[in-house]
Design a protein around this motif. Structure first.
Motif, PDB file in Angstrom:
ATOM      1  N   GLN A 177     -61.361  11.133  -3.931  1.00  0.00           N
ATOM      2  CA  GLN A 177     -60.657   9.863  -3.707  1.00  0.00           C
ATOM      3  C   GLN A 177     -59.627   9.603  -4.806  1.00  0.00           C
ATOM      4  OE1 GLN A 177     -63.338   6.599  -2.722  1.00  0.00           O
ATOM      5  NE2 GLN A 177     -64.719   7.979  -1.643  1.00  0.00           N
ATOM      6  N   GLY A 178     -59.032  10.684  -5.300  1.00  0.00           N
ATOM      7  CA  GLY A 178     -57.990  10.589  -6.318  1.00  0.00           C
ATOM      8  C   GLY A 178     -58.489  10.593  -7.750  1.00  0.00           C
ATOM      9  N   ALA A 179     -59.822  10.577  -7.945  1.00  0.00           N
ATOM     10  CA  ALA A 179     -60.364  10.414  -9.293  1.00  0.00           C
ATOM     11  C   ALA A 179     -60.116  11.601 -10.202  1.00  0.00           C
ATOM     12  CB  ALA A 179     -61.866  10.131  -9.220  1.00  0.00           C
ATOM     13  N   VAL A 180     -59.838  12.777  -9.644  1.00  0.00           N
ATOM     14  CA  VAL A 180     -59.610  13.960 -10.493  1.00  0.00           C
ATOM     15  C   VAL A 180     -58.126  14.304 -10.633  1.00  0.00           C
ATOM     16  CG1 VAL A 180     -61.860  14.932  -9.923  1.00  0.00           C
ATOM     17  CG2 VAL A 180     -59.859  15.579  -8.545  1.00  0.00           C
ATOM     18  N   LEU A 181     -57.273  13.572  -9.940  1.00  0.00           N
ATOM     19  CA  LEU A 181     -55.867  13.983  -9.883  1.00  0.00           C
ATOM     20  C   LEU A 181     -55.118  13.734 -11.183  1.00  0.00           C
ATOM     21  CD1 LEU A 181     -54.900  12.915  -6.243  1.00  0.00           C
ATOM     22  CD2 LEU A 181     -55.859  15.080  -7.082  1.00  0.00           C
ATOM     23  N   GLY A 182     -55.671  12.902 -12.049  1.00  0.00           N
ATOM     24  CA  GLY A 182     -55.042  12.663 -13.339  1.00  0.00           C
ATOM     25  C   GLY A 182     -55.600  13.521 -14.458  1.00  0.00           C
ATOM     26  N   ASP A 183     -56.556  14.384 -14.164  1.00  0.00           N
ATOM     27  CA  ASP A 183     -57.113  15.249 -15.201  1.00  0.00           C
ATOM     28  C   ASP A 183     -56.014  16.131 -15.790  1.00  0.00           C
ATOM     29  OD1 ASP A 183     -59.529  14.126 -14.563  1.00  0.00           O
ATOM     30  OD2 ASP A 183     -60.486  15.978 -13.889  1.00  0.00           O
ATOM     31  N   ASP A 184     -56.015  16.268 -17.111  1.00  0.00           N
ATOM     32  CA  ASP A 184     -54.941  16.985 -17.788  1.00  0.00           C
ATOM     33  C   ASP A 184     -54.791  18.419 -17.280  1.00  0.00           C
ATOM     34  OD1 ASP A 184     -54.436  14.739 -19.291  1.00  0.00           O
ATOM     35  OD2 ASP A 184     -55.458  15.460 -21.098  1.00  0.00           O
ATOM     36  N   ALA A 185     -55.901  19.105 -17.054  1.00  0.00           N
ATOM     37  CA  ALA A 185     -55.825  20.496 -16.602  1.00  0.00           C
ATOM     38  C   ALA A 185     -55.120  20.587 -15.259  1.00  0.00           C
ATOM     39  CB  ALA A 185     -57.223  21.095 -16.504  1.00  0.00           C
ATOM     40  N   ILE A 186     -55.403  19.635 -14.378  1.00  0.00           N
ATOM     41  CA  ILE A 186     -54.813  19.677 -13.037  1.00  0.00           C
ATOM     42  C   ILE A 186     -53.337  19.303 -13.077  1.00  0.00           C
ATOM     43  CG2 ILE A 186     -54.863  18.539 -10.777  1.00  0.00           C
ATOM     44  CD1 ILE A 186     -57.943  18.524 -11.052  1.00  0.00           C
ATOM     45  N   THR A 187     -52.982  18.290 -13.851  1.00  0.00           N
ATOM     46  CA  THR A 187     -51.563  17.911 -13.918  1.00  0.00           C
ATOM     47  C   THR A 187     -50.737  19.013 -14.584  1.00  0.00           C
ATOM     48  OG1 THR A 187     -51.934  16.679 -15.978  1.00  0.00           O
ATOM     49  CG2 THR A 187     -52.081  15.448 -13.916  1.00  0.00           C
ATOM     50  N   ALA A 188     -51.311  19.702 -15.559  1.00  0.00           N
ATOM     51  CA  ALA A 188     -50.583  20.800 -16.208  1.00  0.00           C
ATOM     52  C   ALA A 188     -50.348  21.947 -15.233  1.00  0.00           C
ATOM     53  CB  ALA A 188     -51.359  21.294 -17.427  1.00  0.00           C
ATOM     54  N   ILE A 189     -51.364  22.284 -14.450  1.00  0.00           N
ATOM     55  CA  ILE A 189     -51.220  23.357 -13.458  1.00  0.00           C
ATOM     56  C   ILE A 189     -50.192  22.956 -12.406  1.00  0.00           C
ATOM     57  CG2 ILE A 189     -52.422  24.620 -11.630  1.00  0.00           C
ATOM     58  CD1 ILE A 189     -54.992  24.320 -13.378  1.00  0.00           C
ATOM     59  N   GLY A 230     -47.648  21.005 -12.773  1.00  0.00           N
ATOM     60  CA  GLY A 230     -46.313  21.123 -13.355  1.00  0.00           C
ATOM     61  C   GLY A 230     -45.820  22.554 -13.383  1.00  0.00           C
ATOM     62  N   ARG A 231     -46.713  23.487 -13.689  1.00  0.00           N
ATOM     63  CA  ARG A 231     -46.304  24.898 -13.739  1.00  0.00           C
ATOM     64  C   ARG A 231     -45.903  25.426 -12.370  1.00  0.00           C
ATOM     65  NH1 ARG A 231     -50.556  25.304 -17.523  1.00  0.00           N
ATOM     66  NH2 ARG A 231     -52.042  26.161 -16.007  1.00  0.00           N
ATOM     67  N   HIS A 232     -46.554  24.939 -11.326  1.00  0.00           N
ATOM     68  CA  HIS A 232     -46.286  25.471  -9.987  1.00  0.00           C
ATOM     69  C   HIS A 232     -45.278  24.633  -9.190  1.00  0.00           C
ATOM     70  CE1 HIS A 232     -49.317  28.697  -9.815  1.00  0.00           C
ATOM     71  NE2 HIS A 232     -50.056  27.921 -10.568  1.00  0.00           N
ATOM     72  N   GLY A 233     -44.880  23.508  -9.741  1.00  0.00           N
ATOM     73  CA  GLY A 233     -43.984  22.637  -8.989  1.00  0.00           C
ATOM     74  C   GLY A 233     -44.660  22.032  -7.772  1.00  0.00           C
ATOM     75  N   LYS A 234     -45.968  21.759  -7.899  1.00  0.00           N
ATOM     76  CA  LYS A 234     -46.758  21.184  -6.819  1.00  0.00           C
ATOM     77  C   LYS A 234     -47.392  19.881  -7.303  1.00  0.00           C
ATOM     78  CE  LYS A 234     -46.433  24.339  -3.522  1.00  0.00           C
ATOM     79  NZ  LYS A 234     -46.012  24.044  -2.133  1.00  0.00           N
ATOM     80  N   SER A 235     -47.917  19.097  -6.381  1.00  0.00           N
ATOM     81  CA  SER A 235     -48.603  17.865  -6.761  1.00  0.00           C
ATOM     82  C   SER A 235     -50.025  18.182  -7.218  1.00  0.00           C
ATOM     83  CB  SER A 235     -48.657  16.901  -5.571  1.00  0.00           C
ATOM     84  OG  SER A 235     -49.577  17.387  -4.593  1.00  0.00           O
ATOM     85  N   PRO A 236     -50.658  17.295  -7.981  1.00  0.00           N
ATOM     86  CA  PRO A 236     -52.056  17.508  -8.343  1.00  0.00           C
ATOM     87  C   PRO A 236     -52.969  17.684  -7.125  1.00  0.00           C
ATOM     88  CG  PRO A 236     -51.107  15.851  -9.780  1.00  0.00           C
ATOM     89  CD  PRO A 236     -50.077  16.146  -8.716  1.00  0.00           C
ATOM     90  N   ALA A 237     -52.703  16.927  -6.065  1.00  0.00           N
ATOM     91  CA  ALA A 237     -53.525  17.069  -4.854  1.00  0.00           C
ATOM     92  C   ALA A 237     -53.381  18.464  -4.270  1.00  0.00           C
ATOM     93  CB  ALA A 237     -53.130  16.016  -3.820  1.00  0.00           C
ATOM     94  N   GLN A 238     -52.188  19.002  -4.242  1.00  0.00           N
ATOM     95  CA  GLN A 238     -51.985  20.355  -3.716  1.00  0.00           C
ATOM     96  C   GLN A 238     -52.718  21.390  -4.566  1.00  0.00           C
ATOM     97  OE1 GLN A 238     -47.669  20.014  -3.664  1.00  0.00           O
ATOM     98  NE2 GLN A 238     -47.650  20.397  -1.459  1.00  0.00           N
ATOM     99  N   VAL A 239     -52.738  21.185  -5.876  1.00  0.00           N
ATOM    100  CA  VAL A 239     -53.458  22.109  -6.758  1.00  0.00           C
ATOM    101  C   VAL A 239     -54.950  22.083  -6.448  1.00  0.00           C
ATOM    102  CG1 VAL A 239     -54.176  22.470  -9.157  1.00  0.00           C
ATOM    103  CG2 VAL A 239     -51.762  22.103  -8.607  1.00  0.00           C
ATOM    104  N   VAL A 240     -55.512  20.894  -6.274  1.00  0.00           N
ATOM    105  CA  VAL A 240     -56.948  20.797  -5.995  1.00  0.00           C
ATOM    106  C   VAL A 240     -57.277  21.411  -4.639  1.00  0.00           C
ATOM    107  CG1 VAL A 240     -58.877  19.215  -5.628  1.00  0.00           C
ATOM    108  CG2 VAL A 240     -57.265  18.803  -7.494  1.00  0.00           C
ATOM    109  N   PHE A 261     -48.466  29.324  -2.688  1.00  0.00           N
ATOM    110  CA  PHE A 261     -48.685  29.583  -4.114  1.00  0.00           C
ATOM    111  C   PHE A 261     -50.160  29.893  -4.320  1.00  0.00           C
ATOM    112  CE2 PHE A 261     -50.131  25.291  -3.807  1.00  0.00           C
ATOM    113  CZ  PHE A 261     -50.899  24.995  -4.931  1.00  0.00           C
ATOM    114  N   SER A 262     -50.470  30.465  -5.473  1.00  0.00           N
ATOM    115  CA  SER A 262     -51.854  30.799  -5.809  1.00  0.00           C
ATOM    116  C   SER A 262     -52.149  30.392  -7.249  1.00  0.00           C
ATOM    117  CB  SER A 262     -52.110  32.305  -5.662  1.00  0.00           C
ATOM    118  OG  SER A 262     -51.975  32.712  -4.321  1.00  0.00           O
ATOM    119  N   LEU A 263     -53.393  30.070  -7.510  1.00  0.00           N
ATOM    120  CA  LEU A 263     -53.836  29.773  -8.864  1.00  0.00           C
ATOM    121  C   LEU A 263     -54.322  31.053  -9.530  1.00  0.00           C
ATOM    122  CD1 LEU A 263     -55.863  26.490  -8.220  1.00  0.00           C
ATOM    123  CD2 LEU A 263     -53.420  26.748  -8.732  1.00  0.00           C
TER     124      LEU A 263
END
Length: 274
Positions: free
Chosen positions: A193-205, A207-217, A247-249
């Protein structure tokens, strides 16, 4: 249009790995939301009797003009309807609201251990599978003890266990049991419910991929092999959530997200909800 990969279940049925959940979507808004997701390329829709929007889902499916065999429809048995005969009646009611002659996946929504009826319900669902009215049978929110008890005397191993799963609640023990038993893991609340989307690890990833935090998760879920059903009624977000196949992680990024596990449960604990 995005082509979504499939996961082959333990009975050979294929489920799209990314679908759309309609939890908390009012019935009056469900038809428009499901219409939008079908237009965006989704083919799997997850509802439940308790959501009160099976009719809205059915209306969108009927209006879509898509062949039934191209669609994957999941619904769920509510706790108050558990028991052999009650399960059969509840399924008939769900099918009527959906306007379908079968569903692709039917789940026991919660184990409701205080009722102690999920084994009876499972026998009824096994009958529905034998009758061809349910293509794949599964459960939702079952813990290891519930699964082991269900399997004692069962004819079918659940094809799916749909559980709360996201970077903050990774349920490693339960997922390992799924792998051992041949049960596919499906994630509800995949974004917490959005609670992990502000985690630093997710926002950094992101940024590197040019994707949103939700897309990374969502990409993290897909690379774990999880079936995932994000929910949104916003057309732009609906399109964004399916745009995760270009994209891939890296292994290091997957490891960084694995470190975010912190028993962050956004819904009820399955041992307590009856």
């Amino acid at each position: 249009m995005t082509s979504v990969p499939t996961v082959t279940l333990n009975n050979g049925v294929e489920i799209p790995q990314l679908g759309f959940g309609v939890f908390q979507v009012p019935d009056a808004e469900t038809t428009a939301a499901v219409t939008a997701v079908l237009q965006a390329g989704y083919r799997s829709v997850d509802t439940a009797a308790i959501y009160g929007n099976e009719s809205g889902v059915g209306a969108a499916l009927a209006a879509s003009g898509l062949p039934r065999e191209d669609l994957f429809v999941t619904t769920k048995l509510w706790n108050a309807d558990q028991g052999y005969d009650a399960t059969l009646r509840a399924f008939d009611d769900s099918l009527a609201r959906l306007g379908l002659d079968h569903v692709d996946l039917y789940l026991i929504h919660w184990p409701a251990p205080g009722r102690d009826l999920y084994r009876e319900s499972w026998k009824a669902i096994e009958r529905l599978v034998a009758d061809g009215r349910v293509r794949a049978a599964g459960v939702s929110n079952f813990q290891p003890a519930h699964l082991r008890r269900l399997l004692d005397g069962a004819s079918l191993v659940p094809a799916v266990n749909q559980i709360e799963l996201h970077p903050g609640l990774q349920q490693a023990e339960l997922r390992a049991l799924h792998a051992e038993l041949g049960i596919a893991t499906e994630a509800w609340s995949p974004l917490a419910q959005g609670a992990v989307l502000g985690d630093d690890a997710i926002t950094a990833i992101a940024g590197r991929h040019g994707k949103s935090p939700a897309q990374v998760v969502l990409r993290w879920h897909l690379q774990l092999g999880t079936v995932v059903i994000p929910k949104s009624v916003t057309p732009a977000r609906i399109r964004e959530n399916i745009d995760v196949f270009d994209f891939s992680l890296s292994e290091e990024e997957m490891t960084a997200i694995a470190a975010l596990d912190r028993d962050l449960r956004t819904g009820p604990h399955p041992d307590t909800l009856d």
